[in-house]
Design a protein around this motif. Sequence first.
Motif, PDB file in Angstrom:
ATOM      1  N   PRO A   1       0.826  -1.218   0.000  1.00 33.78           N
ATOM      2  CA  PRO A   1       0.000   0.000   0.000  1.00 33.78           C
ATOM      3  C   PRO A   1       0.859   1.266   0.000  1.00 33.78           C
ATOM      4  N   MET A   2       0.356   2.279  -0.677  1.00 38.25           N
ATOM      5  CA  MET A   2       1.041   3.566  -0.745  1.00 38.25           C
ATOM      6  C   MET A   2       0.668   4.425   0.445  1.00 38.25           C
ATOM      7  N   VAL A   3       1.645   5.070   1.042  1.00 40.05           N
ATOM      8  CA  VAL A   3       1.415   5.999   2.152  1.00 40.05           C
ATOM      9  C   VAL A   3       1.680   7.409   1.642  1.00 40.05           C
ATOM     10  N   THR A   4       0.746   8.328   1.911  1.00 35.85           N
ATOM     11  CA  THR A   4       0.900   9.719   1.487  1.00 35.85           C
ATOM     12  C   THR A   4       0.910  10.625   2.714  1.00 35.85           C
ATOM     13  N   THR A   5       1.890  11.487   2.792  1.00 39.90           N
ATOM     14  CA  THR A   5       2.005  12.397   3.932  1.00 39.90           C
ATOM     15  C   THR A   5       1.371  13.757   3.600  1.00 39.90           C
ATOM     16  N   GLU A   6       1.270  14.628   4.602  1.00 37.00           N
ATOM     17  CA  GLU A   6       0.650  15.940   4.416  1.00 37.00           C
ATOM     18  C   GLU A   6       1.412  16.814   3.415  1.00 37.00           C
ATOM     19  N   SER A   7       2.709  16.597   3.303  1.00 38.23           N
ATOM     20  CA  SER A   7       3.526  17.406   2.388  1.00 38.23           C
ATOM     21  C   SER A   7       3.368  16.993   0.926  1.00 38.23           C
ATOM     22  N   GLY A   8       2.758  15.845   0.733  1.00 40.85           N
ATOM     23  CA  GLY A   8       2.627  15.314  -0.629  1.00 40.85           C
ATOM     24  C   GLY A   8       3.622  14.195  -0.915  1.00 40.85           C
ATOM     25  N   LEU A   9       4.520  13.923   0.018  1.00 44.10           N
ATOM     26  CA  LEU A   9       5.444  12.807  -0.142  1.00 44.10           C
ATOM     27  C   LEU A   9       4.686  11.490  -0.089  1.00 44.10           C
ATOM     28  N   GLN A  10       5.055  10.559  -0.963  1.00 46.17           N
ATOM     29  CA  GLN A  10       4.479   9.223  -0.947  1.00 46.17           C
ATOM     30  C   GLN A  10       5.604   8.196  -0.812  1.00 46.17           C
ATOM     31  N   TYR A  11       5.276   7.080  -0.161  1.00 48.32           N
ATOM     32  CA  TYR A  11       6.296   6.037  -0.045  1.00 48.32           C
ATOM     33  C   TYR A  11       5.670   4.655   0.122  1.00 48.32           C
ATOM     34  N   LYS A  12       6.493   3.644  -0.210  1.00 50.80           N
ATOM     35  CA  LYS A  12       6.145   2.244   0.026  1.00 50.80           C
ATOM     36  C   LYS A  12       7.324   1.594   0.735  1.00 50.80           C
ATOM     37  N   ASP A  13       7.027   0.834   1.804  1.00 49.85           N
ATOM     38  CA  ASP A  13       8.102   0.147   2.517  1.00 49.85           C
ATOM     39  C   ASP A  13       8.448  -1.164   1.818  1.00 49.85           C
TER      40      ASP A  13
ATOM     41  N   ILE B   1      26.556   9.612   4.349  1.00 54.15           N
ATOM     42  CA  ILE B   1      26.339  10.048   5.731  1.00 54.15           C
ATOM     43  C   ILE B   1      25.972  11.526   5.745  1.00 54.15           C
ATOM     44  N   PHE B   2      24.884  11.832   6.379  1.00 54.19           N
ATOM     45  CA  PHE B   2      24.441  13.229   6.474  1.00 54.19           C
ATOM     46  C   PHE B   2      23.634  13.417   7.754  1.00 54.19           C
ATOM     47  N   ARG B   3      23.407  14.652   8.117  1.00 55.80           N
ATOM     48  CA  ARG B   3      22.639  14.962   9.323  1.00 55.80           C
ATOM     49  C   ARG B   3      21.179  15.137   8.932  1.00 55.80           C
ATOM     50  N   VAL B   4      20.359  14.229   9.370  1.00 57.15           N
ATOM     51  CA  VAL B   4      18.964  14.186   8.936  1.00 57.15           C
ATOM     52  C   VAL B   4      18.147  15.329   9.546  1.00 57.15           C
ATOM     53  N   GLY B   5      17.226  15.876   8.746  1.00 60.81           N
ATOM     54  CA  GLY B   5      16.336  16.925   9.222  1.00 60.81           C
ATOM     55  C   GLY B   5      16.972  18.289   9.310  1.00 60.81           C
ATOM     56  N   SER B   6      18.192  18.460   8.752  1.00 58.26           N
ATOM     57  CA  SER B   6      18.889  19.750   8.862  1.00 58.26           C
ATOM     58  C   SER B   6      19.091  20.421   7.502  1.00 58.26           C
ATOM     59  N   GLY B   7      18.425  19.922   6.484  1.00 59.21           N
ATOM     60  CA  GLY B   7      18.498  20.546   5.172  1.00 59.21           C
ATOM     61  C   GLY B   7      19.744  20.205   4.360  1.00 59.21           C
TER      62      GLY B   7
ATOM     63  N   LYS C   1      14.266  17.931   0.626  1.00 60.91           N
ATOM     64  CA  LYS C   1      13.228  17.844   1.667  1.00 60.91           C
ATOM     65  C   LYS C   1      12.544  16.481   1.688  1.00 60.91           C
ATOM     66  N   GLY C   2      12.273  15.940   0.530  1.00 53.23           N
ATOM     67  CA  GLY C   2      11.570  14.652   0.483  1.00 53.23           C
ATOM     68  C   GLY C   2      12.390  13.527   1.086  1.00 53.23           C
ATOM     69  N   LEU C   3      13.711  13.550   0.883  1.00 54.18           N
ATOM     70  CA  LEU C   3      14.574  12.517   1.459  1.00 54.18           C
ATOM     71  C   LEU C   3      14.681  12.692   2.965  1.00 54.18           C
ATOM     72  N   ASP C   4      14.807  13.928   3.413  1.00 59.25           N
ATOM     73  CA  ASP C   4      14.841  14.202   4.847  1.00 59.25           C
ATOM     74  C   ASP C   4      13.598  13.651   5.535  1.00 59.25           C
TER      75      ASP C   4
ATOM     76  N   TYR D   1       8.440   8.408  -3.326  1.00 57.87           N
ATOM     77  CA  TYR D   1       7.955   9.110  -4.521  1.00 57.87           C
ATOM     78  C   TYR D   1       7.891  10.592  -4.150  1.00 57.87           C
ATOM     79  N   ILE D   2       8.898  11.325  -4.537  1.00 57.79           N
ATOM     80  CA  ILE D   2       9.062  12.704  -4.072  1.00 57.79           C
ATOM     81  C   ILE D   2       8.539  13.690  -5.111  1.00 57.79           C
ATOM     82  N   PRO D   3       7.571  14.502  -4.753  1.00 59.24           N
ATOM     83  CA  PRO D   3       7.056  15.502  -5.708  1.00 59.24           C
ATOM     84  C   PRO D   3       8.097  16.587  -5.982  1.00 59.24           C
ATOM     85  N   GLY D   4       7.893  17.316  -7.082  1.00 56.52           N
ATOM     86  CA  GLY D   4       8.866  18.335  -7.486  1.00 56.52           C
ATOM     87  C   GLY D   4       9.125  19.389  -6.436  1.00 56.52           C
ATOM     88  N   SER D   5       8.110  19.738  -5.670  1.00 50.59           N
ATOM     89  CA  SER D   5       8.266  20.780  -4.646  1.00 50.59           C
ATOM     90  C   SER D   5       9.192  20.350  -3.516  1.00 50.59           C
TER      91      SER D   5
END
Length: 234
Positions: free
Chosen positions: A111-123, A163-169, A173-176, A191-195
């Motif tokens: 099943p596809m999961v969609t977040t409020e930002s428009g990001l979608q993902y499948k585990d 290796i990167f610091r997550v949530g710090s830009g 944005k979609g990967l964070d 599935y990261i939208p253009g925005s």
Amino acid sequence: MTSLDMPSMALSLSSLLLPLGSTCCKSPSFTPPESILVDKFRSLVVKVKSSETRESIAMFNSNSRRDFLGLALGVSGLFIHSLDANGAGLPPEEKPKLCDDTCEKELENVPMVTTESGLQYKDIEVGRGPSPPVGFQVAANYVAMVSSGQIFDSSLEKGQPYIFRVGSGQVIKGLDEGILSMKVGGKRRLYIPGSLAFPKGLTSAPGRPRVAPNSPVIFDVSLVYIPGLEVDEE
């Protein structure tokens, strides 16, 4: 011709040849006409043989160089044609992926999961370790693709996790956002939208397709570990 005619013939020939080897007003030493003819004949034969030998050697060298050049060109042509034939029969290079053909088929039923930002993902696989807190470093492998599925970036090709610091830009944005809700050991397709991707796009490069500004992209991500939280894994 009788034997009596030979001296007169030799004498007449000697009268023609004699001035070539004599000087005016001097009495040359007597040399039998037959000896002069023999010497001249031998000299002529030597010259002819020498000339023929030089011509033969020159012809041999010329032919040898020409034959060698033709052989070299022929061999190189065969070698090139062989490379072309082998190259034409080779399949396109397969780049390493986090999701193989079997994974792709199984992913169709996830099943596809969609977040409020428009990001979608499948585990692809749910991890069992901790989720990363905002600001923590994470080590993750990723395969980035355009919407057609063509890969434009991959940590697998570089041979080590990113290796990167997550949530710090430090990443898009979609990967964070997508990694913050993952657990160590998990794999996910984002599935990261253009925005939430590349507002300015990415230019093409050898082996890398162009990413248009604000175009959607796909990231397959695996969360390998979180430095400092390894002991807290369940």
